[in-house]
Every structure is written in C-alpha cells, then in structure tokens.
Design an enzyme around this catalytic site. Structure first.
Site, short mmCIF file in Angstrom:
data_model
loop_
_atom_site.label_atom_id
_atom_site.label_comp_id
_atom_site.label_asym_id
_atom_site.label_seq_id
_atom_site.Cartn_x
_atom_site.Cartn_y
_atom_site.Cartn_z
N HIS A 142 -22.67 19.43 -6.97
CA HIS A 142 -21.15 19.81 -7.60
C HIS A 142 -21.00 21.12 -7.25
CE1 HIS A 142 -18.08 18.45 -9.79
NE2 HIS A 142 -18.25 19.22 -10.97
N HIS A 251 -22.70 22.96 -14.62
CA HIS A 251 -21.79 22.97 -13.63
C HIS A 251 -22.06 24.16 -12.40
CE1 HIS A 251 -18.59 20.28 -14.93
NE2 HIS A 251 -17.95 20.51 -13.87
N SER A 302 -20.92 24.40 -18.77
CA SER A 302 -20.66 25.60 -17.97
C SER A 302 -21.56 26.77 -17.64
CB SER A 302 -19.48 26.36 -18.45
OG SER A 302 -19.03 27.54 -17.79
N TYR A 462 -14.26 12.10 -14.99
CA TYR A 462 -15.10 12.39 -16.17
C TYR A 462 -15.62 11.11 -16.88
CZ TYR A 462 -14.78 17.52 -15.49
OH TYR A 462 -14.85 18.55 -14.73
N ASP A 595 -26.78 33.23 8.76
CA ASP A 595 -25.55 33.02 7.72
C ASP A 595 -26.06 32.02 6.69
OD1 ASP A 595 -25.38 30.41 9.07
OD2 ASP A 595 -23.52 31.01 9.86
N SER A 597 -28.79 32.73 4.90
CA SER A 597 -29.30 33.69 4.16
C SER A 597 -28.50 34.13 2.86
CB SER A 597 -29.90 34.82 4.76
OG SER A 597 -30.87 34.79 5.81
N THR A 600 -26.60 37.54 3.33
CA THR A 600 -25.55 37.82 4.29
C THR A 600 -24.32 37.23 3.71
OG1 THR A 600 -26.00 35.89 5.43
CG2 THR A 600 -27.26 38.09 6.43
#
Length: 664
Positions: A142, A251, A302, A462, A595, A597, A600
């Site tokens: 998600h 989430h 959340s 939902y 990229d 990681s 970075t």
C-alpha cells in the site's frame, strides 16, 4: 523340620509374584509409550518427521520513475520525478508434500485485477497448473509512491492517465521473477510464529466513525486500531534463517502527497532494514534472506501519529470532518512523528522493523500441519448488496470491478485471509473472528492464528462496518458496494473457512471468472520526447559539482545533464546512481550505494526545450568509512537521426571527494 519346606514355598511364591510384577511394569511402560506417541488422523505430523519445503525470493519491480502518476492519492498532477527507494516483490513458497501455497507481498499501492490476471497467465506458461488462482496470494504493501497505470477499470484509468504497459510490465515481470527465485530455492525447512503488540506507530484517522460501532463491541478491545504484529520465521533444517513474513495494520503513507519520488515508504524501509541486517555486506536487493512486511486491516489506520492539523494555523482540524475554518479539508494535513515525511518514514519503518526483529528472535512456536487453499470469484452485484448510484458508469469500460476474489490459505494453524481492499479496524476484527469460529468449529483446527492480508488480488476500495458506513467519512463513502459490503464478505469468507474445516474445498464452486479487457484500454500519456543537452554540453556532464570534503552526517549533492528516465526502458535490476569508495588495497572503486539505498535520492527535473537534469543526493551515514568517494549517474537519452529515433546510454561522474569524521 516343617519350616524349611514352608520357606521354599514362600520363596517360590515371591519369585512368581516378582516375575508377574516385572511383566506388568513392562506392559504398562509399553502402553504408556504407545499412548504418548499415538496420533489420531487429525493430529499434525511430528516436526521431526515432516518438515515443509520452503522457498523465498525477491526481485526488483520498479517501473518508470518519470512523468507517470503515482498510485494512491488519486492526484494526476503527482507524477514521478525520481527514486527515493526501489520497489521489490517478495515471494514465499510453502509445500507440505501434498499441496503448495505462495504468498507474495509487493511494494505497490494495491494489487489490481489486471495485474493478478497477467501474473497468473505468465505463471501458467512457465509452470502449468502448479501456481493457480486458489493457491497464489498477491498482496500490496500500500505504498502510495509507486507508478500507476496498471488497472483496467475506468475510474483508475481516468485518475492515472490511462492503462500503461510501461507500468504493468515491470510489476508482472518482477512478481513472476520473485516466484521463479523462490521456486528454484525450495528446500526443507521450518516455520515458527510469534506475536506481539506495537504501540505509538499508528493512529485511527476516523475515530468518529469507529465510535459509531456498538459500545459493547468496542469495550472488548484496548485500542481503536489493531496493534498486533504477527511474524512467521522461516529457517532451514539447521535452524539458519532464510526469511520472514510480518503483518501490521498501518497505512504506508508516511511519504505524503507532495512527494514526487518512487518510494516503498515505511513498510519498504522495514524490509530494507531487516534484509540489510541479515544480508551483511550486500547491496540492497541482494542476498538470500528475504523479509516481507505485509499490509493488514489498515483502512482507518494512519502512521501520522502527530494527528491532523491545519497547515495555515497549526491548530487541530475539526474532529468530525477533518476540515479547517479557512481552507476547508484541503488545509487539513496529518503530521508526524518526524520533522518531515522522510523522517516520519524512517521512524515508523524503524519501529515496525524493530518489533519484527524482536519477535523473529523469540519465535519458538513451530507451525506444523497441512496446507489448504480456498478461492472463489464472486459477482458482488449478485450478492445482497448493490453498487450505489454514484458508481454505475460503464463507459468505455466498467467504472469499478464487479467480479472480486475471496481467498484463504492455511499453513498449519495459521490462516491467511486475502482481503480485496482496505478493511477498517473493526471490519477486520469481525472477519478474523468469523474465520476463526468456522475453522475451529469442526475440531480440526486449534489455537488458530488468523491474519488479514490487505490489498490482495484485486482492489475494491474500502470495507467498513455497517455502523461506520452510516457516518460517511472517507472510508464509508468509499465502500462502493454499499452498507452491507462487510456482511457479504463475512458470508463468503465463512463459506471458504467452513470448506477448509470440513475438507470440502474441492466442492466449492469456482464462481464467474473476471474479464480480461483487450479493447478500450486508453493511455493519455504521450511517449517521451527526444532529449536535448544544453549548448556546448553532453549528457552526463556535471552542472553542479561536489565539494572537496564532507563530514559524516552531511549531504552530498551533484547535478548532471540528464535524459528522460522513461527512455531507459526496463530499469529492473539496474540503477541510475552509484556511490563508490576507493579501495587502496586493490586500487579500484567499490560500489557502496545504489538508487535502491535509503541513503540516496535521485531527483529528475524536466526543464524547457526538452532539456532535463538529474540531481543526486547522498545522505552520508554516520557509519560511513572515511575515505575517497565519487558519485556516478547512469541513464539513456533519445535522439532523432534522420527518420530514425535512437536511444543511447550515457554516464557521468562527479569529482572525487573525501568523507571525514565530525571535524576536518
């Protein structure tokens, strides 16, 4: 003279009794031993006798990190412009000698019906009927920061600028590759489970809706979100860890709607931390240990534990409708727990990782027993609910899916319920309880652990309780099949669980198969244009150079003349970025970051006149070794030569710089 014969008779009697006593003891010992080792046909097999066959696999599934809308916030203007972290698919295969199940958790917003159907088609070509709709679960973490465009229904195509092969192809190929790797790595092993509570990492974002549930039901629970973390630990027969699966309801939206970089968000960071720890010395995405962090009933949960506040005043938003006196709902934004979205992602991801690591270390309850898999397709318009009036558009294709997947797989006493959407906290509790009751009703299951895997197989928005639906906050208003949606799902999942408990899965009707649309799939995103470099420069040239020296904890930044990342095509298992350290002993450069990681960040900026640039940041860890470093950028540019269009690779390199400690 009479006593000696009497003594001989007594001795003979004693001897006879002694023999009988020994025989009785032996008989009893034998009976006790037999009773101790006796198994009824429904008892699980001895773990020493029948280990599972287990395979784990991980593969890159990152799509184009430029111009394509990100999936999750439904904002067509939130388009990709770089990479924060790469996206991965993680597959777990379990086989009991009679049946096989596969669970996949992928760094995507959700699994779409089209994505699942294309994965199943690809697996059919490779493996025949080995991996099918009933024994394969595909679940999304998600994250709201992965490329969109992999849906075949109108609503999703409208908000994502269409259906894009460039988006769905890396997802299909990455998921299938992770299953391929797990398939090749299958070997005897053990599974252990562990469970615990994680506090201070989640918040109910719709408490007003939650409070509309019956008080006697709410009083059964300590919190208004589910805090439990379930961990399954996978080992080989020597006890060495080969992987883990974890479920937690929150989430993956620590990266908010202002973000423009592809990112696996908090759940991806938890996986990153666990895999980096277990695969010492390996770059991200490499190494044999696979750590999957899966979603659950996160519909109203959340990670922004600071709560919603008005951006213009700093005051809390209105409790009932999450709005502000000036600016309304647009000014209401959830914050925390960090100083910015990157910090919040780090904090929540690290908390989930730390709890899973603790549970993984203490996992001692072995999971044993047979496997089961039950699946049905259900036409939700034929159940006792109807799509409400705002969701009946059918041009050029249906607005929403009507055929949905319901599925349960059981691994011994662990039942994984694949949920086709975002269940709220209380909806999930009711479903877990219903499935547990049905599984244990026949006596075949005891001490059953029921876990929900959210965003699985298909996305239907939902799923709230009937009571929450009446409040019509965001979750209730997005429960598209009406107020009785949860009741319909409870009925269907009870049927699956009952079939498993009674060993009658083969008698379940398959249901109507979903459509696979070939026509009317539209794409509103034009192909990337040709790339142009500024006058007197070439692709890969440095526009803004690094400084000569940096301290640990500082940020290195370098900007290159760049091409459009979409022109790089399939970028899986590749990188736009390397951070390299000079090794004096071998007189060579060693890659320490890509990229993928966490340290970075690859920013792509599209400018005017078909020109663009790439800024690469390296946030130097405090653990980085002192030494000489350089940063490389790799990419592709498109040019027109005559009537032909050619795509060519390029690379650029920063100056060498030094990293030192806290002072020069």
């Amino acid at each position: 003279m009479a006593s000696p014969p009497r003594c001989r008779r007594v001795s003979a009697c004693e001897a006879t009794l002694a023999v009988l006593f020994v025989v009785a003891v032996l008989v009893n010992v034998t009976l006790i031993s037999l009773m101790a080792t006796w198994k009824t046909p429904t008892d699980p097999p001895s773990p020493q006798d029948n280990p599972y066959l287990i395979g784990v696999g991980r593969a890159d599934c990152t799509g184009p990190p430029a111009e394509i809308p990100l999936m999750g916030y439904a904002n067509p203007e939130q388009t990709a412009a770089g990479i924060h972290t790469r996206l991965y698919s993680r597959a777990f295969i379990i086989d009991d000698g009679r049946r096989r199940v596969v669970f996949v958790t992928a760094d995507v917003g959700m699994i779409s019906q089209r994505l699942r159907l294309e994965v199943l088609r690809a697996l059919q070509v490779k493996y025949g009927d080995l991996y099918r709709q009933e024994n394969l679960v595909l679940s999304g973490t998600h994250t709201h920061c992965g490329p969109a465009g992999y849906f075949q229904y109108t609503l999703f195509m409208v908000t994502s600028k269409g259906f894009m092969k460039a988006s769905i192809k890396p997802l299909v190929n990455g998921i299938v590759k992770s299953i391929d790797i797990a398939h090749r790595n299958v070997k005897p092993g053990r599974i252990y489970r562990s469970r615990g509570a994680l506090e201070h990492s989640s918040l109910n974002r719709s408490p007003h809706s939650y409070l509309n549930n019956p008080k006697e039901e709410r009083d059964r629970y300590q919190w208004n979100t589910d805090k439990q973390v379930l961990v399954l630990k996978f080992t080989d027969l020597d006890g060495d860890g080969i992987g883990m699966l974890s479920w937690f309801a929150v989430h993956a939206v620590s990266m908010n709607y202002t973000n423009r970089m592809v990112s696996s968000d908090n759940m991806g960071y938890a996986s990153y931390l666990m895999e980096q720890e277990k695969n010492r010395g390996q770059l991200p995405g490499q190494g044999g240990f696979v750590a999957g962090f899966s979603s659950s009933n996160l519909g109203d949960v959340s990670p922004n534990t600071g709560g919603p506040r008005c951006m213009n005043t700093g005051l809390p938003c209105d409790y009932l409708n999450s709005s502000c006196p000036i600016g309304g709902t647009k000014m209401c934004k959830a914050f925390g727990p960090g100083d910015d979205m990157f910090d919040s992602t780090r904090i929540i991801g690290h908390s989930v990782y730390r709890k899973a690591k603790e549970l993984y270390a203490m996992a001692g309850e072995e999971v044993v027993g047979s496997l089961q898999a039950a699946h049905q397709w259900v036409n939700m318009t034929d159940v006792t609910v109807q799509i409400n009036d705002t969701h009946t558009m059918n041009w050029p294709l249906p607005w929403h899916p009507q055929i949905v997947d319901v599925q349960i797989i059981t691994i011994g006493s662990v039942a994984v319920v694949a949920v086709p959407g975002e269940m709220t906290t209380m909806s999930g509790r009711r479903l877990r309880e219903a499935v547990k009751q049905e599984l244990e009703s026949e006596g075949a299951f005891k001490d059953t652990e029921v876990v929900l895997a959210g965003l699985s197989n298909i996305y239907t928005h939902y799923i709230t309780t009937y009571e929450e639906y009446q409040v019509q906050r965001y979750e209730g208003a997005s429960t598209i099949y009406g107020p009785h949606t949860l009741s319909a799902y409870l009925q269907k999942y009870r049927g699956l669980a009952r079939a498993i408990a009674q060993d009658k899965v083969s008698e379940l009707p398959l249901g109507p198969p979903p459509p696979f649309f070939e026509k009317n799939l539209f794409n509103l995103l034009p192909a990337p244009s040709v790339d142009r470099a500024p006058d007197n420069s070439s692709f890969g040239d440095v526009l803004q150079q690094v400084y000569p020296i940096y301290r640990q904890g500082e940020v290195v930044s370098v900007t290159f003349v760049a091409g459009n990342p979409r022109n790089s095509g399939d970028i899986r298992e590749k990188t736009f970025v390397t951070v390299e350290i000079y090794d004096n002993t071998t007189d060579s450069w060693e890659i320490v970051h890509t990229d993928a990681s966490w340290e970075t960040r690859f920013h792509w900026l599209k400018g005017s006149n078909q020109q663009s640039n790439a800024t690469i940041e390296w946030h130097i860890p405090f653990t980085a070794p002192w030494g000489s470093y350089r940063i490389k950028h790799l990419g592709h540019y498109k040019q027109r030569v005559g009537w032909q269009t050619l795509v060519s690779p390029y690379e650029g390199m920063s100056d060498v710089f030094r990293v030192t400690g806290s002072s020069y």
